[in-house]
Design a protein around this motif. Structure first.
Motif, mmCIF file in Angstrom:
data_model
loop_
_atom_site.group_PDB
_atom_site.id
_atom_site.type_symbol
_atom_site.label_atom_id
_atom_site.label_comp_id
_atom_site.label_asym_id
_atom_site.label_seq_id
_atom_site.Cartn_x
_atom_site.Cartn_y
_atom_site.Cartn_z
ATOM 1 N N CYS A 174 0.953 -1.086 0.025
ATOM 2 C CA CYS A 174 0.054 -0.192 0.003
ATOM 3 C C CYS A 174 0.850 1.181 -0.161
ATOM 4 N N GLY A 175 0.629 2.232 -1.045
ATOM 5 C CA GLY A 175 1.291 3.376 -1.031
ATOM 6 C C GLY A 175 0.709 4.435 -0.294
ATOM 7 N N VAL A 176 1.083 5.773 -0.765
ATOM 8 C CA VAL A 176 0.696 6.737 -0.038
ATOM 9 C C VAL A 176 -0.465 7.496 -0.493
ATOM 10 N N THR A 177 -1.285 8.129 0.314
ATOM 11 C CA THR A 177 -2.454 8.983 -0.434
ATOM 12 C C THR A 177 -1.730 10.349 -0.578
ATOM 13 N N VAL A 178 -1.763 10.852 -1.924
ATOM 14 C CA VAL A 178 -0.751 12.054 -2.186
ATOM 15 C C VAL A 178 -1.676 13.382 -2.074
ATOM 16 N N TYR A 179 -1.552 13.782 -0.930
ATOM 17 C CA TYR A 179 -2.003 15.212 -0.503
ATOM 18 C C TYR A 179 -0.911 15.754 0.067
ATOM 19 N N ASP A 180 0.298 15.463 0.268
ATOM 20 C CA ASP A 180 1.226 16.222 1.021
ATOM 21 C C ASP A 180 2.607 15.318 0.728
ATOM 22 N N TYR A 181 3.731 15.907 0.993
ATOM 23 C CA TYR A 181 4.999 15.274 0.841
ATOM 24 C C TYR A 181 5.182 14.172 1.813
ATOM 25 N N SER A 182 5.933 13.183 1.280
ATOM 26 C CA SER A 182 6.001 11.969 2.066
ATOM 27 C C SER A 182 6.836 12.166 3.261
ATOM 28 N N HIS A 183 6.900 11.546 4.398
ATOM 29 C CA HIS A 183 7.517 11.870 5.538
ATOM 30 C C HIS A 183 8.478 10.523 5.812
ATOM 31 N N ILE A 184 9.049 10.702 6.989
ATOM 32 C CA ILE A 184 9.841 9.469 7.364
ATOM 33 C C ILE A 184 9.230 8.331 7.687
ATOM 34 N N GLY A 185 8.049 8.271 8.192
ATOM 35 C CA GLY A 185 7.236 6.932 8.280
ATOM 36 C C GLY A 185 6.911 6.213 6.922
ATOM 37 N N HIS A 186 6.736 7.237 5.731
ATOM 38 C CA HIS A 186 6.606 6.594 4.602
ATOM 39 C C HIS A 186 7.904 6.092 4.081
ATOM 40 N N ALA A 187 9.193 6.702 4.475
ATOM 41 C CA ALA A 187 10.226 6.260 4.120
ATOM 42 C C ALA A 187 10.673 4.877 4.574
ATOM 43 N N ARG A 188 10.289 4.713 5.860
ATOM 44 C CA ARG A 188 10.449 3.633 6.540
ATOM 45 C C ARG A 188 9.690 2.386 5.939
ATOM 46 N N SER A 189 8.630 2.392 5.701
ATOM 47 C CA SER A 189 7.764 1.189 4.870
ATOM 48 C C SER A 189 8.399 1.127 3.481
ATOM 49 N N LYS A 228 17.773 -14.016 -3.862
ATOM 50 C CA LYS A 228 17.469 -15.309 -3.690
ATOM 51 C C LYS A 228 17.045 -15.945 -5.104
ATOM 52 N N GLY A 229 16.730 -15.271 -6.159
ATOM 53 C CA GLY A 229 16.689 -15.879 -7.504
ATOM 54 C C GLY A 229 15.245 -16.029 -7.832
ATOM 55 N N TYR A 230 14.221 -15.244 -6.937
ATOM 56 C CA TYR A 230 12.738 -15.073 -7.445
ATOM 57 C C TYR A 230 12.667 -14.162 -8.559
ATOM 58 N N ARG A 231 11.664 -14.322 -9.288
ATOM 59 C CA ARG A 231 11.514 -13.367 -10.272
ATOM 60 C C ARG A 231 10.243 -12.459 -9.430
ATOM 61 N N VAL A 232 10.454 -11.558 -9.200
ATOM 62 C CA VAL A 232 9.662 -10.481 -8.353
ATOM 63 C C VAL A 232 8.958 -9.598 -9.387
ATOM 64 N N THR A 233 7.536 -9.382 -8.898
ATOM 65 C CA THR A 233 6.485 -8.400 -9.434
ATOM 66 C C THR A 233 6.165 -7.668 -8.425
ATOM 67 N N PHE A 234 6.469 -6.191 -8.255
ATOM 68 C CA PHE A 234 6.145 -5.538 -7.103
ATOM 69 C C PHE A 234 5.329 -4.220 -7.522
ATOM 70 N N VAL A 235 4.203 -4.253 -6.840
ATOM 71 C CA VAL A 235 3.151 -3.399 -7.255
ATOM 72 C C VAL A 235 2.839 -2.420 -5.961
ATOM 73 N N LYS A 236 2.950 -1.071 -6.146
ATOM 74 C CA LYS A 236 2.752 -0.132 -5.059
ATOM 75 C C LYS A 236 1.846 0.939 -5.897
ATOM 76 N N ASN A 237 0.661 1.322 -5.054
ATOM 77 C CA ASN A 237 -0.105 2.164 -5.560
ATOM 78 C C ASN A 237 -0.180 3.530 -5.202
ATOM 79 N N TYR A 238 -0.849 4.579 -5.786
ATOM 80 C CA TYR A 238 -1.125 5.900 -5.241
ATOM 81 C C TYR A 238 -2.444 6.101 -5.051
ATOM 82 N N THR A 239 -2.773 6.394 -3.923
ATOM 83 C CA THR A 239 -4.138 6.796 -3.693
ATOM 84 C C THR A 239 -4.400 8.326 -4.034
#
Length: 463
Positions: A28-43, A57-68
């Motif tokens: 889950c990504g961020v809701t874009v109504y302000d700049y991202s903060h350190i908490g978002h950075a950690r995630s 480790k050799g997995y073929r990774v598909t990574f999806v992260k959304n914007y609200t």
RNA sequence: GGCGGCGUAGCCAAGUGGCUAAGGCGGAGGUCUGCAAAACCUCUACUCAGCGGUUCGAAUCCGCUCGCCGCCUCCA
């Protein structure tokens, strides 16, 4: 074998992807109504590392992260700013991408926006209404909690307590106060999409279900996010998705701990946030990352400038090794990894296999660093062994996203070299006053001169 | 009130039944050095919030007490 803490089962489980050799993950990504903060950075950093490690480790990774990019706060703030919600959101999407890049976070394979997937959401909602899991009221559509018995399983809530806790704005039109909105009729001036129930906009939770399933299928491997999303967001996501498909949405639910300001959680609503763009002005992004990875991802971490500065010093020791290796390599050394330095990779993997234990993995890296520095200073064996060892260390560090922008490899240049030579001559005739002046001059050009038994060494300053 | 988590050295932080309780920062001493810096070496928790219990054996399991945090409402 990788083991992962699964919020759903509250146990550490062996990681077995649905398709062998392949991992599909949604965060889950961020809701874009302000700049991202350190908490978002950690995630972002936590899941960046998980993703990198799985790939390592050799997995073929598909990574999806959304914007609200559609939400009450976006609409309100856009109105205040006098721009369209779309334009307003776009601005912060762009800012978020910049911030993530600055942190060395790899871009997702897909980073879908909610507003571009409304038709998928409507399709899901229609299916839920058709199957009797949801009901429309005056242009709104609600998910009926009682029609999905497993509701509450992820967060460990029991439904009666939730009822007792449903204290805010009891909407009389809902059949049950715990029911949540899938679709909201829109008020004048709000972004609007046509729907079978009239013009409106999607509820928050449905977007993740729609986008995750669109890009990863009805069931995928790993779903991540901050622990504050466990309830209600992920609980609702599960209800909607699984009521629709009858299949488990994700096999492993992974949640990162919060970043606290003092003793309190950092959060936009508390107004105690620190923006990423401010922090990267003051700190090396790698130092920030090292600091964060020094605590296990599930534990809370307390923001502290001092801790980040300490991390910068620790990072420096490793960075110096990388730089020295470049020097030695240029002097003509390359060899395979000596057996004495072969123990670290398996130790690193053992730590990471155990629920991505980055603090322990970092411990291995520092042990590795010490062994390498010792080899360098003893000047034992072929210099190539040192170079090979550093290459190995760098490769492991990169799995954690460290040194991703590379060690400083630009040479000092002829001007600096000349000054170093001049300083050497001054020292030889014991003209230390002149030698110190030259050292200052070299420092102004960005290089630190250090005298070692093997001669003067140059290191770029302030990496 | 319900659910979940945490309390390990001066500070940060791994370890969750049995080798000397990782690692980082800081500190002390040493080697090296014109000085400095860096690096390296040695030392820096007889003890894991407290009290009981289980066990041949617990920081690790169980109970109680104290302190702190998160979720239950938008939140990474």
């Amino acid at each position: 074998m990788i083991r992962i803490s699964n919020t759903m089962t509250r146990t550490k489980e062996e990681f077995v992807p649905l398709t062998s050799g392949e991992v599909r993950m949604y965060v889950c990504g961020v809701t874009v109504y302000d700049y991202s903060h350190i908490g978002h950075a950690r995630s972002a950093i936590v899941f960046d590392v998980i993703r990198r490690y799985l790939a390592f480790k050799g997995y073929r990774v598909t990574f999806v992260k959304n914007y609200t990019d559609v939400d009450d706060r976006i609409i309100r703030r856009a109105n205040e700013a006098g721009v369209s919600p779309r334009e307003f959101a776009e601005r912060y999407v762009a800012a978020e991408r910049e911030d993530m890049a600055a942190l060395g976070v790899l871009a997702p394979d897909v980073d879908p926006k909610a507003t571009e997937h409304v038709s998928e959401m409507l399709e899901l909602i229609e299916r839920l209404v058709a199957s009797g899991h949801a009901y429309p009221v005056d242009g709104d559509v609600y998910f009926e909690i009682s029609r999905f018995p497993p509701y509450g399983r992820l967060s460990g809530k029991n439904l009666d307590e939730l009822l007792a806790g449903a204290r805010v704005e009891v909407d009389e039109r809902k059949r049950d106060p715990r029911d949540f909105a899938l679709w909201k009729s829109s008020k004048p001036g709000e972004p609007t999409w046509e729907s079978p129930w009239g013009p409106g906009r999607p509820g928050w939770h449905i977007e993740c279900s729609a986008m995750a399933m669109r890009y990863l299928g009805e069931s995928f491997d790993l779903h991540g996010g901050g622990e504050d999303l466990i309830f209600p967001h992920h609980e609702c996501e599960i209800a909607q998705s699984e009521a629709c498909t009858g299949k488990p949405l994700a096999r492993y639910w992974v949640h990162n701990g919060m970043v606290n300001m003092g003793k309190e959680k950092m959060s936009k609503s508390l107004g105690n946030t620190l923006n990423i763009r401010e922090i990267v002005k003051r700190h090396d992004p790698d130092a920030l990352r090292l600091w964060m990875l020094g605590t296990h991802y599930r534990n809370m971490i307390e923001w502290s400038e001092e801790r980040v500065e300490e991390s910068a010093r620790a990072l420096d020791r490793l960075a110096r090794l990388l730089h020295d290796a470049v020097t030695v390599r240029d002097a003509g050394g390359a060899a395979s990894l000596p057996p004495a330095l072969a123990e670290f990779r398996p130790r690193f993997e053992k730590a990471m296999d155990d629920d991505f234990n980055t603090p322990q993995a970092l411990g291995v890296l520092f042990d590795f660093g010490r062994a390498l520095a010792e080899a360098r200073d003893r000047q034992a064996g072929a210099p190539g062994a040192f170079v090979a060892g550093v290459a190995e260390l760098a490769q492991l560090a990169r799995v954690l996203g460290l040194f991703g922008r590379g060690a400083p490899v630009d040479g000092p240049g002829a001007a600096v070299e000349r000054l170093v030579t001049a300083r050497g001559e001054a020292r030889a005739r014991r003209d230390f006053k002149r030698a110190d002046e030259l050292r200052d001059e070299i420092a102004r050009l960005g290089w630190l001169v250090e005298d070692t038994p093997a001669g003067s060494r140059l290191t770029p300053k302030g990496r």
